[in-house]
Structure formats: C-alpha cells, structure tokens
Write a protein that holds these residues in place. Structure first.
Motif, PDB file in Angstrom:
ATOM      1  N   LEU A   1       0.841  -1.187   0.000  1.00 15.96           N
ATOM      2  CA  LEU A   1       0.000   0.000   0.000  1.00 15.96           C
ATOM      3  C   LEU A   1       0.879   1.240   0.000  1.00 15.96           C
ATOM      4  CD1 LEU A   1      -2.924  -0.218   2.597  1.00 15.96           C
ATOM      5  CD2 LEU A   1      -3.091   0.380   0.207  1.00 15.96           C
ATOM      6  N   SER A   2       0.442   2.268  -0.717  1.00 18.98           N
ATOM      7  CA  SER A   2       1.157   3.542  -0.700  1.00 18.98           C
ATOM      8  C   SER A   2       1.122   4.124   0.702  1.00 18.98           C
ATOM      9  CB  SER A   2       0.501   4.540  -1.657  1.00 18.98           C
ATOM     10  OG  SER A   2       0.572   4.084  -2.975  1.00 18.98           O
ATOM     11  N   MET A   3       2.199   4.821   1.070  1.00 14.49           N
ATOM     12  CA  MET A   3       2.267   5.488   2.378  1.00 14.49           C
ATOM     13  C   MET A   3       1.491   6.800   2.251  1.00 14.49           C
ATOM     14  SD  MET A   3       4.308   3.868   4.596  1.00 14.49           S
ATOM     15  CE  MET A   3       5.637   4.645   5.451  1.00 14.49           C
ATOM     16  N   ASP A   4       0.184   6.643   2.059  1.00 23.31           N
ATOM     17  CA  ASP A   4      -0.673   7.744   1.718  1.00 23.31           C
ATOM     18  C   ASP A   4      -2.022   7.535   2.400  1.00 23.31           C
ATOM     19  OD1 ASP A   4      -0.898   9.968  -0.466  1.00 23.31           O
ATOM     20  OD2 ASP A   4      -2.747   8.789  -0.640  1.00 23.31           O
ATOM     21  N   LYS A   5      -2.485   8.525   3.109  1.00 26.12           N
ATOM     22  CA  LYS A   5      -3.735   8.399   3.867  1.00 26.12           C
ATOM     23  C   LYS A   5      -4.911   8.015   2.963  1.00 26.12           C
ATOM     24  CE  LYS A   5      -6.105  10.822   7.579  1.00 26.12           C
ATOM     25  NZ  LYS A   5      -6.148  12.034   8.382  1.00 26.12           N
ATOM     26  N   GLU A   6      -4.981   8.634   1.792  1.00 24.23           N
ATOM     27  CA  GLU A   6      -6.085   8.367   0.866  1.00 24.23           C
ATOM     28  C   GLU A   6      -6.073   6.905   0.406  1.00 24.23           C
ATOM     29  OE1 GLU A   6      -4.181  11.292   0.451  1.00 24.23           O
ATOM     30  OE2 GLU A   6      -5.766  12.407   1.476  1.00 24.23           O
ATOM     31  N   ALA A   7      -4.872   6.358   0.153  1.00 24.58           N
ATOM     32  CA  ALA A   7      -4.755   4.963  -0.285  1.00 24.58           C
ATOM     33  C   ALA A   7      -5.238   4.003   0.801  1.00 24.58           C
ATOM     34  CB  ALA A   7      -3.311   4.647  -0.673  1.00 24.58           C
TER      35      ALA A   7
ATOM     36  N   ASP B   1      -9.707  -3.468  12.168  1.00 26.63           N
ATOM     37  CA  ASP B   1      -9.554  -2.012  12.115  1.00 26.63           C
ATOM     38  C   ASP B   1      -8.210  -1.564  12.677  1.00 26.63           C
ATOM     39  OD1 ASP B   1     -11.940  -1.536  10.847  1.00 26.63           O
ATOM     40  OD2 ASP B   1     -13.036  -0.971  12.654  1.00 26.63           O
ATOM     41  N   GLU B   2      -7.647  -2.363  13.616  1.00 31.23           N
ATOM     42  CA  GLU B   2      -6.354  -2.007  14.211  1.00 31.23           C
ATOM     43  C   GLU B   2      -5.252  -1.919  13.148  1.00 31.23           C
ATOM     44  OE1 GLU B   2      -7.716  -5.152  16.276  1.00 31.23           O
ATOM     45  OE2 GLU B   2      -9.037  -3.499  16.777  1.00 31.23           O
ATOM     46  N   VAL B   3      -5.331  -2.754  12.124  1.00 35.39           N
ATOM     47  CA  VAL B   3      -4.325  -2.733  11.051  1.00 35.39           C
ATOM     48  C   VAL B   3      -4.384  -1.394  10.323  1.00 35.39           C
ATOM     49  CG1 VAL B   3      -3.590  -3.789   8.870  1.00 35.39           C
ATOM     50  CG2 VAL B   3      -4.295  -5.238  10.781  1.00 35.39           C
ATOM     51  N   TYR B   4      -5.603  -0.939  10.010  1.00 31.90           N
ATOM     52  CA  TYR B   4      -5.767   0.355   9.334  1.00 31.90           C
ATOM     53  C   TYR B   4      -5.334   1.505  10.242  1.00 31.90           C
ATOM     54  CZ  TYR B   4      -8.377  -2.199   5.785  1.00 31.90           C
ATOM     55  OH  TYR B   4      -8.736  -3.075   4.802  1.00 31.90           O
ATOM     56  N   GLU B   5      -5.663   1.394  11.536  1.00 39.83           N
ATOM     57  CA  GLU B   5      -5.246   2.428  12.496  1.00 39.83           C
ATOM     58  C   GLU B   5      -3.723   2.506  12.556  1.00 39.83           C
ATOM     59  OE1 GLU B   5      -7.310   4.554  14.012  1.00 39.83           O
ATOM     60  OE2 GLU B   5      -8.976   3.553  13.013  1.00 39.83           O
ATOM     61  N   GLU B   6      -3.072   1.340  12.582  1.00 39.31           N
ATOM     62  CA  GLU B   6      -1.607   1.300  12.621  1.00 39.31           C
ATOM     63  C   GLU B   6      -1.012   1.923  11.359  1.00 39.31           C
ATOM     64  OE1 GLU B   6       2.054  -1.925  13.060  1.00 39.31           O
ATOM     65  OE2 GLU B   6       0.001  -2.622  13.361  1.00 39.31           O
ATOM     66  N   LEU B   7      -1.600   1.626  10.210  1.00 40.57           N
ATOM     67  CA  LEU B   7      -1.120   2.207   8.943  1.00 40.57           C
ATOM     68  C   LEU B   7      -1.254   3.730   8.960  1.00 40.57           C
ATOM     69  CD1 LEU B   7      -2.651  -0.360   6.439  1.00 40.57           C
ATOM     70  CD2 LEU B   7      -0.215   0.114   6.725  1.00 40.57           C
TER      71      LEU B   7
END
Length: 96
Positions: A52-58, A78-84
């Motif tokens: 995944l791009s290091m980009d909030k939108e991605a 959801d924790e994975v997305y929060e961590e990203l």
C-alpha cells in the motif's frame, strides 16, 4: 571501459491505487500461515503480502473497498488500518 552500473530500484504495485512505485515508498501488509494480518515495516516477514502507498487516501480507499481483505484472503481488523494511518502520520511529521 567504464560502465555505469546503477542499482535497479525494486518496484511494487499499490493494491489501492494501482500505481507502480519504488518498494521503499510503500508499506507491506502480510498474512501469516496462521491467518494473522500485520503491518510489515521490514518487508521481510514470511507470508502473503500486499503493498500500500504510504498515503492516507490509499489506506482509506483500501479500507472502504475492502481491498486488503480480498488481496490477502483474510478479514482485516480495524487495528491494522489504524496502525497504517499512525505510521503515515508519524512519517509526515518527521518529513516536515
């Protein structure tokens, strides 16, 4: 005879945006054999990986469309997305 040998930059495709980018600009999410999904900052953990791009939108797009879940064949907490998002946020603060 001098040949300029430039090191080839490894490229990977962001599963959310579809863009090809240098591997260092992406973050890898990996599913282990046990089915555990985690963020792999080293890029060396064994298992099925998705970039995944290091980009909030991605990250938000991947969450909205369940892209990581379909790529890795596993439910994503959801924790994975929060961590990203946290990693991206920290990276943005350091680059300023």
């Amino acid at each position: 005879m001098c040949v300029n040998k430039q090191k080839k930059v490894p490229m990977r495709k962001c599963v959310a945006t579809g863009e090809m980018r240098p591997k260092k600009e992406l973050v890898r999410i990996v599913r282990s054999k046990e089915g555990q999904v985690s963020v792999d900052l080293t890029g060396k953990k064994s298992g099925r990986g998705a970039y995944l791009s290091m980009d909030k939108e991605a990250v938000l797009l991947a969450k909205k469309k369940n892209i990581l879940s379909s790529q890795l064949g596993s439910a994503i907490d959801d924790e994975v997305y929060e961590e990203l998002l946290d990693i991206i946020d920290k990276g943005n603060r350091q680059s300023k």
